[in-house]
Design an enzyme around this catalytic site. Structure first.
Site, short mmCIF file in Angstrom:
data_model
loop_
_atom_site.label_atom_id
_atom_site.label_comp_id
_atom_site.label_asym_id
_atom_site.label_seq_id
_atom_site.Cartn_x
_atom_site.Cartn_y
_atom_site.Cartn_z
N HIS A 174 0.69 -0.93 0.25
CA HIS A 174 -0.13 -0.09 -0.13
C HIS A 174 0.87 0.87 0.13
O HIS A 174 2.18 1.57 0.32
CB HIS A 174 -1.28 -0.38 1.17
CG HIS A 174 -2.02 0.75 1.17
ND1 HIS A 174 -1.90 2.43 1.76
CD2 HIS A 174 -2.95 1.11 0.78
CE1 HIS A 174 -3.39 2.82 1.48
NE2 HIS A 174 -3.65 1.83 0.94
N GLU A 225 -7.91 -5.17 -0.26
CA GLU A 225 -8.12 -6.13 -1.29
C GLU A 225 -8.43 -7.57 -1.38
O GLU A 225 -9.27 -8.01 -1.73
CB GLU A 225 -7.61 -5.79 -3.16
CG GLU A 225 -7.62 -4.24 -3.36
CD GLU A 225 -9.29 -3.79 -3.91
OE1 GLU A 225 -9.98 -4.38 -3.70
OE2 GLU A 225 -9.36 -2.92 -4.35
N1 ACO Z 1 3.90 -8.07 -4.56
C1 ACO Z 1 5.41 -7.73 -4.70
N2 ACO Z 1 6.15 -6.94 -4.53
C2 ACO Z 1 5.57 -5.48 -4.50
C3 ACO Z 1 4.12 -5.08 -4.00
C4 ACO Z 1 3.83 -6.32 -3.99
N3 ACO Z 1 2.04 -6.12 -4.23
N4 ACO Z 1 4.03 -3.48 -3.58
C5 ACO Z 1 4.84 -3.20 -3.73
N5 ACO Z 1 6.09 -4.13 -4.58
C6 ACO Z 1 7.50 -3.65 -4.55
C7 ACO Z 1 7.55 -3.22 -5.68
O1 ACO Z 1 7.84 -3.79 -6.74
C8 ACO Z 1 8.53 -2.39 -5.42
O2 ACO Z 1 10.00 -2.78 -5.30
P1 ACO Z 1 11.16 -2.38 -5.54
O3 ACO Z 1 11.66 -1.16 -4.75
O4 ACO Z 1 12.69 -3.31 -5.34
O5 ACO Z 1 11.33 -1.74 -7.39
C9 ACO Z 1 8.67 -2.10 -3.95
O6 ACO Z 1 7.43 -2.41 -3.44
C10 ACO Z 1 7.72 -0.22 -3.63
O7 ACO Z 1 6.85 -0.57 -5.00
P2 ACO Z 1 5.90 1.05 -5.56
O8 ACO Z 1 5.78 -0.02 -6.51
O9 ACO Z 1 6.57 1.52 -5.50
O10 ACO Z 1 4.96 0.78 -4.44
P3 ACO Z 1 3.35 2.19 -4.19
O11 ACO Z 1 3.75 2.64 -3.20
O12 ACO Z 1 3.65 3.23 -5.79
O13 ACO Z 1 2.12 0.85 -4.73
C11 ACO Z 1 0.42 -0.60 -4.64
C12 ACO Z 1 1.46 0.65 -3.81
C13 ACO Z 1 0.09 -0.07 -6.09
C14 ACO Z 1 -0.73 -0.67 -3.96
C15 ACO Z 1 1.51 -1.98 -5.14
O14 ACO Z 1 1.78 -2.10 -3.39
C16 ACO Z 1 0.95 -2.91 -4.84
O15 ACO Z 1 0.73 -3.43 -6.67
N6 ACO Z 1 -0.06 -4.16 -4.71
C17 ACO Z 1 -0.91 -5.00 -5.81
C18 ACO Z 1 -1.47 -4.36 -6.37
C19 ACO Z 1 -2.42 -4.32 -4.47
O16 ACO Z 1 -3.12 -5.06 -4.07
N7 ACO Z 1 -3.67 -3.22 -4.90
C20 ACO Z 1 -4.48 -2.46 -4.37
C21 ACO Z 1 -3.89 -1.91 -3.19
S1 ACO Z 1 -5.00 -1.15 -1.92
C22 ACO Z 1 -6.31 0.00 -3.04
O17 ACO Z 1 -5.78 0.68 -3.95
C23 ACO Z 1 -7.84 -0.47 -2.49
#
Ligand code: ACO
Length: 360
Positions: free
Chosen positions: A243, A302
């Site tokens: 998140h 989610e």
């Molecule tokens: N699985 C694996 N790795 C992850 C995940 C995940 N679910 N989420 C983040 N990371 C990693 C990224 O690959 C990144 O790694 P790196 O620094 O080595 O490149 C690091 O964690 C940071 O990720 P960002 O994308 O910069 O984090 P951001 O805050 O932008 O993302 C998000 C938040 C989009 C929710 C992300 O965690 C994600 O994609 N989760 C999976 C999709 C999901 O569950 N979405 C629902 C969110 S809740 C909602 O909107 C109601």
């Protein structure tokens, strides 16, 4: 510049506070934990929209009547709209409503999102849409319009808890979209259509369907650790984890897990998907700690949304629409707050393209 506007404060709001460090969600001064215990979705709508729009005093009745009016729209809708993927069909049906900035438009949108979602599901199964029952609560009527049967009280309560849980959540991507649109002076329908477009993406409200795909692929608790290692090894993201704001567990995940447990205990006593989900959650959290030691990645809303909505009988292709049924309250409240107190949102961009060759 901040990529993704991370840590940028772009609005002042009295509506909700997401405390990502302590894992707390506050809606207009009330904690989510307290709200899910004592409030129906209609109460939370009143809480969110109070002072933002001139709501009718008897909101549940007015919303019931608005559902009846929305159903007329279903009856006159073109057949081809129902062939679209559900969230696109919902957007198309909502787009047939008039735009405006008043309570009537707000009620029409809240009611329409629920009525259209149920009708889309029925039509996609080759069944006739079922007219609303204005005497029922909003959540119970959604289930009834979907199945044709008045739901058991605990199923209605579980969906109601879901709608309350997702009603508002700070400046998430879809709510921000709604505020940007409202800041231009466009109406609530325009703000809602934009917000729904933002909600659809898998990084936001499109994640729960893929959560179930993941559980299907894993199959049994004993496969969880290996499957997750392989997925992370391929550089994939695990849906339902991570998140932007929470650095601890998303409090909404526990709210929904609680609803699911009650529902499951009554239904079959075997826990349904819950044991598999819990095994996957544990394996995912352990693996994410190893793979991403510098980033706290916890379970988000989610993950348990997927299992709760499946248990309530919603097909996974409709999960984003059901999310919209709850979040619409937050979108409208934020759009109104932006209109009442905000300015045009118009940030700057940094140009990194080629420059004009001044010497030529
Ligand atoms: N699985 C694996 N790795 C992850 C995940 C995940 N679910 N989420 C983040 N990371 C990693 C990224 O690959 C990144 O790694 P790196 O620094 O080595 O490149 C690091 O964690 C940071 O990720 P960002 O994308 O910069 O984090 P951001 O805050 O932008 O993302 C998000 C938040 C989009 C929710 C992300 O965690 C994600 O994609 N989760 C999976 C999709 C999901 O569950 N979405 C629902 C969110 S809740 C909602 O909107 C109601």
């Amino acid at each position: 510049m901040s990529e993704g506007l991370e840590d940028v404060v772009a609005a002042r709001t009295v509506l909700s506070d997401v405390d990502g460090v302590r894992g707390r969600l506050i809606i207009r001064g009330a904690s989510l934990d307290a709200l899910v215990e004592k409030s129906r979705y209609e109460d939370v709508l009143t809480l969110l929209l109070e002072d933002m729009i001139a709501l009718p005093t008897a909101l549940p009745e007015a919303l019931g009547e608005a559902r009846v009016r929305a159903f007329q729209q279903v009856e006159s809708a073109a057949d081809h709209l129902f062939i679209l993927p559900p969230v696109d069909a919902l957007r198309a049906l909502l787009a047939t409503l008039p735009d405006g900035d008043d309570a009537d438009t707000a009620l029409r949108l809240i009611a329409g999102t629920a009525v259209f979602t149920a009708a889309i599901l029925r039509r996609r199964q080759g069944l006739s849409p079922i007219p609303p029952d204005p005497a029922l609560g909003h959540a119970a009527d959604i289930l009834r319009m979907m199945t044709g049967i008045t739901p058991e009280p605990d199923a209605a309560a579980a969906l109601d808890r879901y709608l309350v849980t997702v009603a508002d959540h700070g400046l998430n991507a879809s709510t921000f979209t709604a505020r940007v649109i409202a800041s231009t002076g466009a109406g609530l329908l325009s703000a809602t259509l934009g917000a729904l477009g933002a909600l659809k993406g898998p990084l936001h409200g499109g994640a729960p369907g893929p959560v179930l795909d993941m559980l299907d692929a894993i199959g049994t608790p004993s496969n969880a650790a290996g499957w997750i290692e392989d997925a992370l090894g391929r550089g994939e993201r695990l849906m339902g984890f991570g998140h932007r704001i929470y650095r601890v567990r998303d409090p909404r995940a526990d709210s929904l897990k609680g609803a699911l447990r009650l529902l499951r205990e009554r239904k079959d006593g075997d826990g349904g998907r819950l044991p598999l989900a819990e095994a996957v959650e544990q394996a995912a959290l352990a693996a994410l700690r190893r793979y991403k030691p510098n980033r706290t990645l916890e379970t988000n809303v989610e993950f348990y949304t997927a299992i709760l909505l499946e248990t309530l009988g919603f097909p996974r292709e409709a999960f984003t629409c059901v999310f919209a049924c709850g979040r619409i309250g937050g979108w409208i409240a934020h759009a109104r707050e932006q209109s009442l107190t905000g300015r045009l949102i118009r940030p700057q961009s940094e140009y990194v393209g080629p420059r004009v060759d001044e010497a030529a």
